[in-house]
Design a protein around this motif. Structure first.
Motif, PDB file in Angstrom:
ATOM      1  N   ALA A 141      18.571  18.281  12.376  1.00 32.93           N
ATOM      2  CA  ALA A 141      18.008  19.247  11.441  1.00 32.93           C
ATOM      3  C   ALA A 141      16.490  19.242  11.583  1.00 32.93           C
ATOM      4  N   GLU A 142      15.863  20.249  10.995  1.00 37.43           N
ATOM      5  CA  GLU A 142      14.405  20.285  10.950  1.00 37.43           C
ATOM      6  C   GLU A 142      13.988  20.182   9.487  1.00 37.43           C
ATOM      7  N   LEU A 143      13.046  19.306   9.214  1.00 31.01           N
ATOM      8  CA  LEU A 143      12.505  19.100   7.876  1.00 31.01           C
ATOM      9  C   LEU A 143      11.073  19.599   7.884  1.00 31.01           C
ATOM     10  N   ARG A 144      10.729  20.454   6.907  1.00 31.44           N
ATOM     11  CA  ARG A 144       9.385  21.033   6.872  1.00 31.44           C
ATOM     12  C   ARG A 144       8.725  20.771   5.527  1.00 31.44           C
ATOM     13  N   LEU A 145       7.424  20.523   5.605  1.00 30.69           N
ATOM     14  CA  LEU A 145       6.571  20.374   4.429  1.00 30.69           C
ATOM     15  C   LEU A 145       5.247  21.037   4.779  1.00 30.69           C
ATOM     16  N   GLY A 146       4.998  22.209   4.215  1.00 28.41           N
ATOM     17  CA  GLY A 146       3.791  22.958   4.568  1.00 28.41           C
ATOM     18  C   GLY A 146       3.788  23.286   6.044  1.00 28.41           C
ATOM     19  N   VAL A 151      14.977  15.608  12.349  1.00 28.95           N
ATOM     20  CA  VAL A 151      15.658  14.500  11.676  1.00 28.95           C
ATOM     21  C   VAL A 151      17.144  14.559  12.019  1.00 28.95           C
ATOM     22  N   GLN A 152      17.827  13.476  11.712  1.00 26.31           N
ATOM     23  CA  GLN A 152      19.273  13.403  11.905  1.00 26.31           C
ATOM     24  C   GLN A 152      19.932  13.363  10.528  1.00 26.31           C
ATOM     25  N   ILE A 153      20.886  14.256  10.291  1.00 30.88           N
ATOM     26  CA  ILE A 153      21.651  14.231   9.045  1.00 30.88           C
ATOM     27  C   ILE A 153      22.673  13.112   9.158  1.00 30.88           C
ATOM     28  N   GLN A 154      22.734  12.253   8.126  1.00 29.89           N
ATOM     29  CA  GLN A 154      23.695  11.150   8.126  1.00 29.89           C
ATOM     30  C   GLN A 154      24.907  11.471   7.262  1.00 29.89           C
ATOM     31  N   ASP A 155      24.672  12.039   6.090  1.00 34.43           N
ATOM     32  CA  ASP A 155      25.764  12.534   5.265  1.00 34.43           C
ATOM     33  C   ASP A 155      25.246  13.629   4.355  1.00 34.43           C
ATOM     34  N   ILE A 156      26.181  14.349   3.767  1.00 39.98           N
ATOM     35  CA  ILE A 156      25.829  15.524   2.975  1.00 39.98           C
ATOM     36  C   ILE A 156      26.780  15.606   1.780  1.00 39.98           C
ATOM     37  N   VAL A 172      21.454  15.537   0.608  1.00 40.43           N
ATOM     38  CA  VAL A 172      21.677  15.185   2.005  1.00 40.43           C
ATOM     39  C   VAL A 172      20.924  13.894   2.295  1.00 40.43           C
ATOM     40  N   LEU A 173      21.504  13.030   3.103  1.00 32.76           N
ATOM     41  CA  LEU A 173      20.846  11.798   3.532  1.00 32.76           C
ATOM     42  C   LEU A 173      20.388  12.006   4.966  1.00 32.76           C
ATOM     43  N   LEU A 174      19.074  11.858   5.186  1.00 30.82           N
ATOM     44  CA  LEU A 174      18.472  12.099   6.501  1.00 30.82           C
ATOM     45  C   LEU A 174      17.885  10.812   7.060  1.00 30.82           C
ATOM     46  N   SER A 175      17.747  10.766   8.381  1.00 28.35           N
ATOM     47  CA  SER A 175      16.994   9.686   9.005  1.00 28.35           C
ATOM     48  C   SER A 175      15.526   9.849   8.601  1.00 28.35           C
ATOM     49  N   HIS A 176      14.771   8.771   8.619  1.00 33.18           N
ATOM     50  CA  HIS A 176      13.353   8.815   8.243  1.00 33.18           C
ATOM     51  C   HIS A 176      12.533   9.099   9.494  1.00 33.18           C
ATOM     52  N   GLY A 212       7.880  15.027  -5.867  1.00 36.04           N
ATOM     53  CA  GLY A 212       7.673  16.381  -6.366  1.00 36.04           C
ATOM     54  C   GLY A 212       7.374  17.400  -5.279  1.00 36.04           C
ATOM     55  N   ASP A 213       7.044  16.948  -4.049  1.00 38.12           N
ATOM     56  CA  ASP A 213       6.830  17.882  -2.944  1.00 38.12           C
ATOM     57  C   ASP A 213       8.118  18.653  -2.669  1.00 38.12           C
ATOM     58  N   GLN A 214       7.991  19.922  -2.369  1.00 38.34           N
ATOM     59  CA  GLN A 214       9.153  20.734  -2.024  1.00 38.34           C
ATOM     60  C   GLN A 214       9.280  20.802  -0.509  1.00 38.34           C
ATOM     61  N   LEU A 215      10.400  20.303  -0.024  1.00 39.51           N
ATOM     62  CA  LEU A 215      10.684  20.270   1.405  1.00 39.51           C
ATOM     63  C   LEU A 215      11.738  21.314   1.742  1.00 39.51           C
ATOM     64  N   VAL A 216      11.716  21.763   2.967  1.00 38.40           N
ATOM     65  CA  VAL A 216      12.740  22.682   3.469  1.00 38.40           C
ATOM     66  C   VAL A 216      13.455  21.971   4.608  1.00 38.40           C
ATOM     67  N   MET A 217      14.796  21.994   4.579  1.00 36.84           N
ATOM     68  CA  MET A 217      15.584  21.427   5.659  1.00 36.84           C
ATOM     69  C   MET A 217      16.485  22.524   6.209  1.00 36.84           C
ATOM     70  N   GLU A 218      16.517  22.653   7.519  1.00 37.02           N
ATOM     71  CA  GLU A 218      17.398  23.618   8.179  1.00 37.02           C
ATOM     72  C   GLU A 218      18.257  22.890   9.197  1.00 37.02           C
ATOM     73  N   THR A 219      19.510  23.306   9.266  1.00 35.53           N
ATOM     74  CA  THR A 219      20.397  22.825  10.311  1.00 35.53           C
ATOM     75  C   THR A 219      21.279  23.980  10.744  1.00 35.53           C
ATOM     76  N   TRP A 220      21.954  23.831  11.857  1.00 33.69           N
ATOM     77  CA  TRP A 220      22.791  24.879  12.400  1.00 33.69           C
ATOM     78  C   TRP A 220      24.195  24.344  12.599  1.00 33.69           C
TER      79      TRP A 220
END
Length: 70
Positions: A21-26, A32-37, A42-46, A55-63
Protein backbone atom coordinates in the motif's frame (compact mmCIF):
# COMPACT_ATOMS: atom_id res chain seq x y z
CA UNK A 1 -1.88 -5.66 28.81
CA UNK A 2 -1.19 -9.02 27.24
CA UNK A 3 -2.12 -9.99 23.70
CA UNK A 4 -4.97 -12.26 24.80
CA UNK A 5 -6.83 -9.54 26.72
CA UNK A 6 -6.38 -7.04 23.86
CA UNK A 7 -7.85 -9.63 21.47
CA UNK A 8 -10.86 -10.07 23.79
CA UNK A 9 -11.58 -6.32 23.60
CA UNK A 10 -11.72 -6.22 19.80
CA UNK A 11 -15.20 -5.66 18.43
CA UNK A 12 -14.30 -6.29 14.79
CA UNK A 13 -12.61 -9.36 13.36
CA UNK A 14 -9.13 -8.77 11.95
CA UNK A 15 -8.31 -10.52 8.69
CA UNK A 16 -4.75 -11.36 7.64
CA UNK A 17 -4.10 -9.37 4.48
CA UNK A 18 -0.77 -9.37 2.66
CA UNK A 19 -0.61 -6.47 0.20
CA UNK A 20 1.49 -3.44 -0.61
CA UNK A 21 0.00 0.00 0.00
CA UNK A 22 0.98 3.65 -0.17
CA UNK A 23 0.71 5.82 2.94
CA UNK A 24 0.61 9.59 2.46
CA UNK A 25 0.92 12.54 4.82
CA UNK A 26 0.98 15.90 3.06
CA UNK A 27 3.74 15.82 0.43
CA UNK A 28 5.38 12.74 2.01
CA UNK A 29 4.61 9.19 0.98
CA UNK A 30 5.85 5.75 1.96
CA UNK A 31 5.38 2.25 0.58
CA UNK A 32 4.09 -0.01 3.37
CA UNK A 33 2.97 -3.60 3.76
CA UNK A 34 -0.55 -4.32 5.02
CA UNK A 35 -0.44 -7.00 7.73
CA UNK A 36 -4.12 -7.23 8.61
CA UNK A 37 -7.31 -5.30 8.07
CA UNK A 38 -10.68 -4.90 9.83
CA UNK A 39 -13.84 -2.86 9.50
CA UNK A 40 -12.35 -0.11 11.70
CA UNK A 41 -8.65 -0.15 10.82
CA UNK A 42 -5.55 -1.59 9.26
CA UNK A 43 -2.22 -2.77 10.65
CA UNK A 44 0.73 -1.63 8.52
CA UNK A 45 4.46 -2.20 8.58
CA UNK A 46 6.39 0.80 9.96
CA UNK A 47 8.09 2.54 7.04
CA UNK A 48 11.64 3.82 7.38
CA UNK A 49 11.70 7.58 8.02
CA UNK A 50 8.01 7.75 8.92
CA UNK A 51 7.05 10.50 11.34
CA UNK A 52 3.54 11.60 12.25
CA UNK A 53 1.86 13.29 15.18
CA UNK A 54 -1.24 12.15 17.03
CA UNK A 55 -4.19 13.62 15.14
CA UNK A 56 -2.45 13.79 11.73
CA UNK A 57 -4.71 12.66 8.91
CA UNK A 58 -3.09 10.02 6.75
CA UNK A 59 -4.24 8.56 3.45
CA UNK A 60 -3.63 4.89 2.64
CA UNK A 61 -4.24 3.39 -0.80
CA UNK A 62 -4.01 -0.20 -1.91
CA UNK A 63 -5.12 -2.10 -4.99
CA UNK A 64 -7.06 -5.36 -5.09
CA UNK A 65 -6.13 -5.83 -8.74
CA UNK A 66 -5.22 -3.56 -11.62
CA UNK A 67 -8.74 -2.09 -11.82
CA UNK A 68 -9.87 -1.88 -8.17
CA UNK A 69 -8.34 0.76 -5.92
CA UNK A 70 -9.21 1.25 -2.22
Amino acid sequence: MNQESSQERRRFTRIDFDAEAELRLGDNHWVVQIQDISFKGVLLSHPKGFEAELGDQLVMETWLDSDVQL
